[in-house]
Structure formats: C-alpha cells, structure tokens
Design a protein around this motif. Sequence first.
Motif, PDB file in Angstrom:
ATOM      1  N   PRO A  78       0.839  -1.202   0.000  1.00 40.66           N
ATOM      2  CA  PRO A  78       0.000   0.000   0.000  1.00 40.66           C
ATOM      3  C   PRO A  78       0.870   1.246   0.000  1.00 40.66           C
ATOM      4  CG  PRO A  78       0.054  -0.963   2.182  1.00 40.66           C
ATOM      5  CD  PRO A  78       0.760  -1.937   1.281  1.00 40.66           C
ATOM      6  N   TYR A  79       0.270   2.359  -0.341  1.00 42.28           N
ATOM      7  CA  TYR A  79       0.963   3.651  -0.372  1.00 42.28           C
ATOM      8  C   TYR A  79       1.354   4.060   1.045  1.00 42.28           C
ATOM      9  CZ  TYR A  79       1.571   8.701  -1.135  1.00 42.28           C
ATOM     10  OH  TYR A  79       2.053   9.989  -1.186  1.00 42.28           O
ATOM     11  N   GLU A  80       2.647   4.077   1.295  1.00 44.37           N
ATOM     12  CA  GLU A  80       3.161   4.458   2.615  1.00 44.37           C
ATOM     13  C   GLU A  80       4.407   5.326   2.430  1.00 44.37           C
ATOM     14  OE1 GLU A  80       3.860   0.761   4.597  1.00 44.37           O
ATOM     15  OE2 GLU A  80       1.761   0.489   5.169  1.00 44.37           O
ATOM     16  N   SER A  89       7.394   0.491  -4.993  1.00 46.20           N
ATOM     17  CA  SER A  89       6.732   1.800  -5.059  1.00 46.20           C
ATOM     18  C   SER A  89       7.515   2.773  -5.940  1.00 46.20           C
ATOM     19  CB  SER A  89       6.568   2.377  -3.650  1.00 46.20           C
ATOM     20  OG  SER A  89       5.807   1.507  -2.838  1.00 46.20           O
ATOM     21  N   ALA A  90       8.840   2.709  -5.864  1.00 44.45           N
ATOM     22  CA  ALA A  90       9.668   3.592  -6.685  1.00 44.45           C
ATOM     23  C   ALA A  90       9.516   3.259  -8.162  1.00 44.45           C
ATOM     24  CB  ALA A  90      11.138   3.473  -6.269  1.00 44.45           C
ATOM     25  N   ALA A  91       9.513   1.965  -8.499  1.00 47.65           N
ATOM     26  CA  ALA A  91       9.331   1.554  -9.890  1.00 47.65           C
ATOM     27  C   ALA A  91       7.967   1.990 -10.401  1.00 47.65           C
ATOM     28  CB  ALA A  91       9.484   0.039 -10.009  1.00 47.65           C
ATOM     29  N   GLU A 172      -5.788  -3.716  -5.553  1.00 46.27           N
ATOM     30  CA  GLU A 172      -6.385  -2.879  -4.506  1.00 46.27           C
ATOM     31  C   GLU A 172      -5.368  -1.903  -3.936  1.00 46.27           C
ATOM     32  OE1 GLU A 172      -7.698  -5.911  -1.873  1.00 46.27           O
ATOM     33  OE2 GLU A 172      -9.362  -6.533  -3.169  1.00 46.27           O
ATOM     34  N   ASN A 173      -4.152  -2.385  -3.680  1.00 42.48           N
ATOM     35  CA  ASN A 173      -3.115  -1.516  -3.127  1.00 42.48           C
ATOM     36  C   ASN A 173      -2.653  -0.471  -4.135  1.00 42.48           C
ATOM     37  OD1 ASN A 173      -3.174  -2.771  -0.647  1.00 42.48           O
ATOM     38  ND2 ASN A 173      -1.400  -4.080  -1.028  1.00 42.48           N
ATOM     39  N   LEU A 174      -2.674  -0.814  -5.406  1.00 45.92           N
ATOM     40  CA  LEU A 174      -2.296   0.167  -6.423  1.00 45.92           C
ATOM     41  C   LEU A 174      -3.171   1.413  -6.346  1.00 45.92           C
ATOM     42  CD1 LEU A 174      -1.620  -2.050  -9.583  1.00 45.92           C
ATOM     43  CD2 LEU A 174       0.019  -0.518  -8.457  1.00 45.92           C
TER      44      LEU A 174
END
Length: 216
Positions: A78-80, A89-91, A172-174
């Motif tokens: 998830p976005y953290e 997340s960086a990619a 969902e996390n995206l």
Amino acid sequence: MRERVKLLPPTLVQRFHGWKATTYSENSVWYKKLADEGQRPRAMVISCCDSRVHVTSIFGADSGEFFIHRNIANLVPPYEPDGEHHGTSAALEYAVQALKVSHLIVLGHSNCGGVAGCNAMCTGHAPELEDKTSFVGTWLNLLRPGFERVKDLPEEERITALEQEAVMVSLENLMTFPFVTAAVESGQMTLHGLWHDIGSGDLRQYNPNKNGFEAV
C-alpha cells in the motif's frame, strides 16, 4: 568484498556471445534507436521473480515495449510515504509519472512458491517466515488479507485462489497511490489483473463484471 566477486561462468559468456552475434546483430538498428531515444514502454508489468514466468515471451514483446518490475509473488504494497526503501513503489512511481505508461498489469501465476509460502505461514506451518528477521515473511504479510478471503476453501482450491488473490490485493493496493488513482480516473492509464498457468500456457484475466478470472 571486491575479491569475492567472480567472473561469469563460461556457459553464460557463450550464451551472451551467441545473442550478440544473432539477435543483436539482426536488430542492431533498433537497439541503437532505443539507446539514443530512450524508452517509451506502453505498459508496466508487475510480475513474480519466478524464473518460469517469462513476461516478454508470453506477449511476444520486443525490447522497449514493457517496463517490468519483478518481486516475490507479484505483490504491491500500500501507499506508505514513510521515507523507507520501497523498490516496488519507486518503480511504480517512475512508470506512471515519468514514463506515463498506458497500461498497468499485475501478472500472477500458477505454482507460485511465494503464495505457497504465505499459505504455509498463515496456517502455522512456516514459523520461520513469521520471524521478524525474515524478509520474505514480512513481504508475504502483504498477502494476508487475501488469505483471509480464501482460508475456508479446501487446500487444493485455496492455493490457486490465493494466487489470484495476490493479483487482487496488488490491484487494490495500487489504487491507494494518489498518482495511480489520478491516472486511472483521468483515463490516462488502465489497470489489468492476469493469472498465467505455467503448465498449460493459458492466461486468465480479471473481469470486474463477473468478479472473477476468465480466459483471455
């Protein structure tokens, strides 16, 4: 440390020279164009590290078509934005905001060792993965919500269902990433969930109208 680094094994050296003399030589103009003009991939694919999942072969893709990120069990956290190291997340940020890909694909697969590990951990059969020092166990905890949704299925059905849940949890996390949500809602980018059967070669896609996976 440096003295511990070794030269490539001869078999890999031979295979490289074979590629350079054939595939590269036959497409050298294209490779030089990619080098000079940069990459413009149409899609980002988030897939598993599993060596049996060959993304470019599945889609018959050439160099420069896909921006590919691989990790254990094709999971997206998830976005953290906590300032820690987040390779996935960086990619994702680079693909969406810098490369502006049109499609974002999560590709799961059959016989996934990561998913099997999550199942074992969540059923109490892999205490080593529950140890806080386990990088793999900590990562697979991302899939625990998916396990909770399928835990009551018979085990032979649960594993495949959990492999597909790995795709769904990632999708969902995206959508917790603001820049992903913005790109999807503006129509700049579409999301896709796929599951690949290694043995049969089949590919299934998530159909939101049916709330399930169907053959492509």
